[in-house]
Scaffold this active site. Structure first.
Site, PDB file in Angstrom:
ATOM      1  N   ARG A  40       0.786  -1.223   0.000  1.00  0.00           N
ATOM      2  CA  ARG A  40       0.000   0.000   0.000  1.00  0.00           C
ATOM      3  C   ARG A  40       0.824   1.282   0.000  1.00  0.00           C
ATOM      4  O   ARG A  40       0.586   2.167  -0.812  1.00  0.00           O
ATOM      5  CB  ARG A  40      -0.939  -0.003   1.212  1.00  0.00           C
ATOM      6  CG  ARG A  40      -2.011   1.058   1.181  1.00  0.00           C
ATOM      7  CD  ARG A  40      -2.901   0.978   2.410  1.00  0.00           C
ATOM      8  NE  ARG A  40      -3.453  -0.346   2.618  1.00  0.00           N
ATOM      9  CZ  ARG A  40      -4.177  -0.697   3.673  1.00  0.00           C
ATOM     10  NH1 ARG A  40      -4.408   0.189   4.629  1.00  0.00           N
ATOM     11  NH2 ARG A  40      -4.659  -1.913   3.793  1.00  0.00           N
ATOM     12  N   HIS A  86      -8.316  -3.178  -7.463  1.00  0.00           N
ATOM     13  CA  HIS A  86      -8.019  -2.465  -6.198  1.00  0.00           C
ATOM     14  C   HIS A  86      -9.294  -2.283  -5.369  1.00  0.00           C
ATOM     15  O   HIS A  86      -9.917  -1.216  -5.385  1.00  0.00           O
ATOM     16  CB  HIS A  86      -7.411  -1.096  -6.513  1.00  0.00           C
ATOM     17  CG  HIS A  86      -6.689  -0.464  -5.357  1.00  0.00           C
ATOM     18  ND1 HIS A  86      -5.470  -0.911  -4.907  1.00  0.00           N
ATOM     19  CD2 HIS A  86      -7.012   0.587  -4.556  1.00  0.00           C
ATOM     20  CE1 HIS A  86      -5.071  -0.176  -3.894  1.00  0.00           C
ATOM     21  NE2 HIS A  86      -6.006   0.751  -3.657  1.00  0.00           N
ATOM     22  N   TYR A 130     -18.016  14.088 -12.832  1.00  0.00           N
ATOM     23  CA  TYR A 130     -17.929  15.265 -13.687  1.00  0.00           C
ATOM     24  C   TYR A 130     -16.616  15.348 -14.460  1.00  0.00           C
ATOM     25  O   TYR A 130     -16.569  15.962 -15.524  1.00  0.00           O
ATOM     26  CB  TYR A 130     -18.067  16.540 -12.842  1.00  0.00           C
ATOM     27  CG  TYR A 130     -19.403  16.660 -12.153  1.00  0.00           C
ATOM     28  CD1 TYR A 130     -20.598  16.672 -12.875  1.00  0.00           C
ATOM     29  CD2 TYR A 130     -19.471  16.758 -10.769  1.00  0.00           C
ATOM     30  CE1 TYR A 130     -21.819  16.775 -12.242  1.00  0.00           C
ATOM     31  CE2 TYR A 130     -20.693  16.875 -10.117  1.00  0.00           C
ATOM     32  CZ  TYR A 130     -21.866  16.869 -10.857  1.00  0.00           C
ATOM     33  OH  TYR A 130     -23.065  16.973 -10.233  1.00  0.00           O
TER      34      TYR A 130
END
Length: 839
Positions: A40, A86, A130
């Site tokens: 990670r 993921h 968006y």
């Protein structure tokens, strides 16, 4: 039959192994830590990517969202990444995608974003539904040849798909784009660099495997931040590259501009990396509002899409250097802590610049080798097919007849293998050939292709057969990327002129320093006190409390080092600016909060070391008449707790200190008006722990009041001031030289009118004097206001001291620092012209 359903967890264990809980907790925590470290938080040294970055780019690669495709909704990319590779939440994935698209976060953004992806002001990006994104062209270089078995793959989280363990990485992305992350018990913070410089250093290391960090720094000048700015000094850069750790000072780019008549402004055009610009401006405004930052009249952020522009307008008369240094100390300079930590073979390791590039070269060597093997196998397969086609064309009639006479393809294939010695793959290909490929033109094309494939096989075999040839391929590909993507440095490296210290923020000015008997101390600007005629009362210079009184006032520059001698024979050192600046009516700050004074320890003398040049002696005199000289160099290194200046006998105190050069005469004055003058050589130089030698014989009840150094060419006068405010000037030449430890001569009458002597100073006509009373009245006058008379006289009124008050201290201001005042008539009626007599 029972209806109870058995508990599936109620099963007897095959075996139970006792484990110490400490061992289990330790091992479990280590497993967790390594999972975070490797899975990670830390990048791999080969491609400079953490798993989430790598998975996003690979998902875009699989989706075909390349730099040549149209943009796709960020939510679509996030969804594909989360669903296939993921499974850690869409917000974490989107935040990573956003950062890879920010040109102020990444030196070479790996994602080409369309829409609002945030700003340097800390503005958040628009929601992922968006915005749109696609891979940047340079990101494709990280994935180039990933389909040619160049890297290892592992199963994804649900074993449905395969994902790469590392990307082929055609350039050293770890250094180029840097990385930051916090793992368990460790963190990484790698700055970005210029692509062209890093590639040049990589090529240098390939050509010269023994290259040192110094050699590599000929190419890599230092970090190159996307926001530009300046790195201060090269030592920290060298430390970071040499050890893998360092603290690099990054300073904003700014310039001082003439704005209006007599006014200037500071314009900031680049800010340090990772600085929040809006918060930076806000914090400057807060400091101005709170009075912590003075001299600023206006502050504006005029930044736009073309770049950063923060305007700081200064007040008329403001000290530009002080404002600039305050901005640097608190706002425009920050430290980037380099920790070059990355995963090497699955283990975290702090790497030097050389080791980082070595690891990348090793990775790239493996990638090129595996790619060459893959391409060689493909080329050999193709050459084999082409050889079969050419052989078929040579026997085309017989081949066609055999195929026509066969019942099916299997029989035709077997016949070709048996008759013409074709391999199975060649026979299969010939059976499936179209009639159009039998033309003479098609035959020529096959022959040309076969020659090309043969040449490619020879090239690949040469690469695989020679390490130097393999390295040449790596170099060529790196230089191609440099030609395609390299740009100029954005971050400049400037010389380190020293860290901005508190001293840089203090303007150089002359001040008065006032001390009281209870060791309260303060400083005040010298301009606050205008010169007066002698005999004046002066103005309030300190508001002393009951039972306290002023003992010392002296002039110093704010940047001077002061040696503070105490009645206990200790000496402390501090800068004048460390004494707090306060108003005339303020009492001051307790010296205990500035110096480490013992109970009952008072400062009795202060020496300004600004005049030291290395050949001085610190000459001291005590209340009981002892005098000693110690080399000035012994006071160079003074602890915060002070050091011994002189050893004192019980009941004695250090009274006064002067700086001499070994060629002076010493004049010691007593409270009862006696003086003695003798050669400095009569007092041998001795160490700090010595008591000293007898300087003057004192009558019962008398004590030393002060010390002055002079010489035979000295045209100055000895100024003597008594507690009741009377004083006189007598030429130093009037005091004949005697042997040490005599009674001396009468200097001034210390009758009931005058009171005892409080101070003696050597002055010239041009000097100004600062007198301060025990109750805090301060007066500034010219030395010329005080008449020059002989020894053994009464003197004139120097300061009008009220009943119950007394002159506590006298200081001399050099002529060049004096301030002109209106001429004030001298009160000649106060002069006592009694003729001097020797005793």
């Amino acid at each position: 039959m029972s209806s109870e359903v058995p508990d599936p967890t109620d099963i007897d264990a095959a075996s139970v192994e006792p484990v110490r809980i400490e061992d289990e907790m330790e091992q479990s925590y280590i497993d967790y830590a390594m999972s975070v470290i490797a899975g990670r938080a830390l990048p791999r040294v080969e491609d400079g990517l953490k798993p989430v970055h790598r998975r996003i780019l690979y998902a875009m690669h699989e989706m075909g969202v390349t730099s040549r495709s149209s943009h796709r909704k960020s939510s679509s990319i996030v969804g594909e990444t989360m669903g296939d590779f993921h499974p850690h939440g869409d917000q974490a994935i989107y935040d990573t995608l956003v950062r890879m698209a920010q040109d102020f976060s990444m030196r070479y953004p790996l994602v080409d974003g369309q829409g609002n992806f945030g700003s340097m002001d800390g503005d958040p990006p628009a929601a992922q539904r968006y915005t749109e994104a696609r891979m940047a062209a340079i990101a494709e270089e990280l994935l180039e040849d990933i389909d040619k078995d160049t890297v290892d793959f592992s199963s994804n989280y649900d074993d449905r798909l395969q994902e790469p363990d590392v990307l082929p990485a055609a350039f050293p992305n770890l250094l180029v784009n840097g990385s930051s992350g916090i793992a368990v018990g460790m963190s990484t913070n790698i700055p970005p660099h210029n692509l062209g410089e890093v590639i040049d250093a990589t090529v240098e290391l390939i050509d010269n495997p023994d290259a040192t960090v110094e050699d590599l720094m000929e190419h890599v000048k230092g970090p190159d931040f996307p926001t530009g700015a300046n790195i201060v000094g090269r030592d920290a850069i060298y430390s970071a590259y040499k050890t893998g750790r360092g603290r690099i000072r990054v300073r904003a780019e700014f310039e001082v501009e003439e704005w209006k008549r007599d006014r200037e402004r500071i314009v900031v055009t680049e800010v340090p990396y990772q600085a929040n610009k809006a918060r930076l401006v806000e914090r400057i405004a807060e400091d101005v509002t709170e009075g912590a930052l003075e001299g600023i009249s206006d502050l504006r952020d005029e930044s736009d899409r073309d770049g950063v522009r923060i305007v700081v307008e200064l007040k008329r008369g403001a000290n530009t250097d002080v404002v600039k240094n305050r901005l640097l100390e608190n706002h425009l300079e920050r430290t980037f802590g380099v920790i070059n930590l990355a995963l090497v073979d699955g283990q975290p390791k702090v790497l030097t610049l050389r080791e980082t590039l070595q690891e990348y070269i090793s990775h790239r060597k493996e990638v090129v080798r595996r790619r060459s093997e893959y391409d060689l196998a493909e080329a050999e397969d193709r050459a084999h097919i082409l050889e079969g086609r050419l052989k078929a064309l040579e026997n085309i009639d017989d081949v066609v007849d055999l195929i026509q006479d066969s019942e099916d393809r299997d029989e035709a294939r077997a016949g070709l293998e048996a008759t013409f010695d074709f391999s199975e793959s060649q026979a299969e290909h010939i059976v499936r050939m179209q009639l159009g490929s039998l033309t003479s033109m098609e035959s020529a094309e096959i022959e040309d292709e076969y020659e090309e494939v043969t040449a490619e096989i020879e090239r690949l075999e040469a690469i695989l057969g020679s390490e130097s040839a393999l390295y040449e391929v790596i170099k060529e590909e790196l230089l191609e990327i440099k030609d395609e993507y390299a740009d100029d440095r954005r971050t400049s490296i400037i010389e380190d002129m020293g860290t901005v210290t508190h001293e840089d923020l203090i303007p150089q000015e002359d001040v008065f320093v006032v001390m009281t008997e209870d060791d309260y101390v303060k400083r005040m600007p010298i301009e606050n006190f205008e010169a007066q005629g002698r005999g004046g009362k002066g103005i309030i210079g300190a508001d002393v409390k009951d039972e306290d009184r002023v003992t010392t006032v002296f002039r110093a520059n704010t940047h001077d080092y002061l040696l503070c001698f105490t009645n206990h024979g200790q000496v402390y050192r501090l800068k004048t600016y460390e004494i707090p600046e306060m108003s005339r009516t303020a009492r001051g700050k307790s010296a205990v909060n500035i110096l480490d004074l013992d109970p009952g320890e008072d400062i009795t003398a202060i020496v300004d070391t600004d005049a030291f040049d290395g050949e001085e002696y610190v000459t001291m005199v005590t209340k009981h008449g002892y005098v000693k000289r110690t080399a000035g160099e012994e006071f160079d290194n003074i602890l915060s707790t002070g050091i011994i200046a002189a050893s004192l006998e019980e009941g004695d105190e250090l009274v006064d200190v002067d700086v001499t050069d070994g060629s002076k005469d010493l004049v010691i004055a007593t409270e009862q008006g006696m003086t003695i003058r003798f050669d400095e050589d009569e007092v041998r130089a001795m160490g700090r722990n010595a008591r000293g030698v007898n300087g003057i014989k004192l009558e019962d009840g008398d004590a030393v009041a002060g010390l002055v150094s002079t010489d035979e060419d000295d045209e100055r006068a000895l100024l003597t001031v008594t507690e009741n405010g009377y004083g006189k000037r007598t030429l130093l030449s009037a005091y004949r030289t005697q042997s040490r430890y005599g009674k001396g001569l009468i200097d001034i009458k210390t009758n009931e009118r005058n009171g005892p002597v409080t101070a003696v100073k050597a002055v010239t006509e041009d000097n100004e004097l600062v007198l301060m009373s025990e109750r805090g009245q301060i007066m500034r006058t010219r030395a010329s206001e005080i008449s020059t008379v002989g020894r053994n006289t009464m003197g004139v009124t120097v300061m009008d001291v009220e009943a119950g008050d007394a002159v506590a201290s006298v200081d001399v201001i050099p002529a060049e620092l004096g301030v002109d005042a209106d001429e004030t008539a001298t009160n000649e009626a106060d002069v006592d012209t009694d003729s001097p007599t020797d005793e």
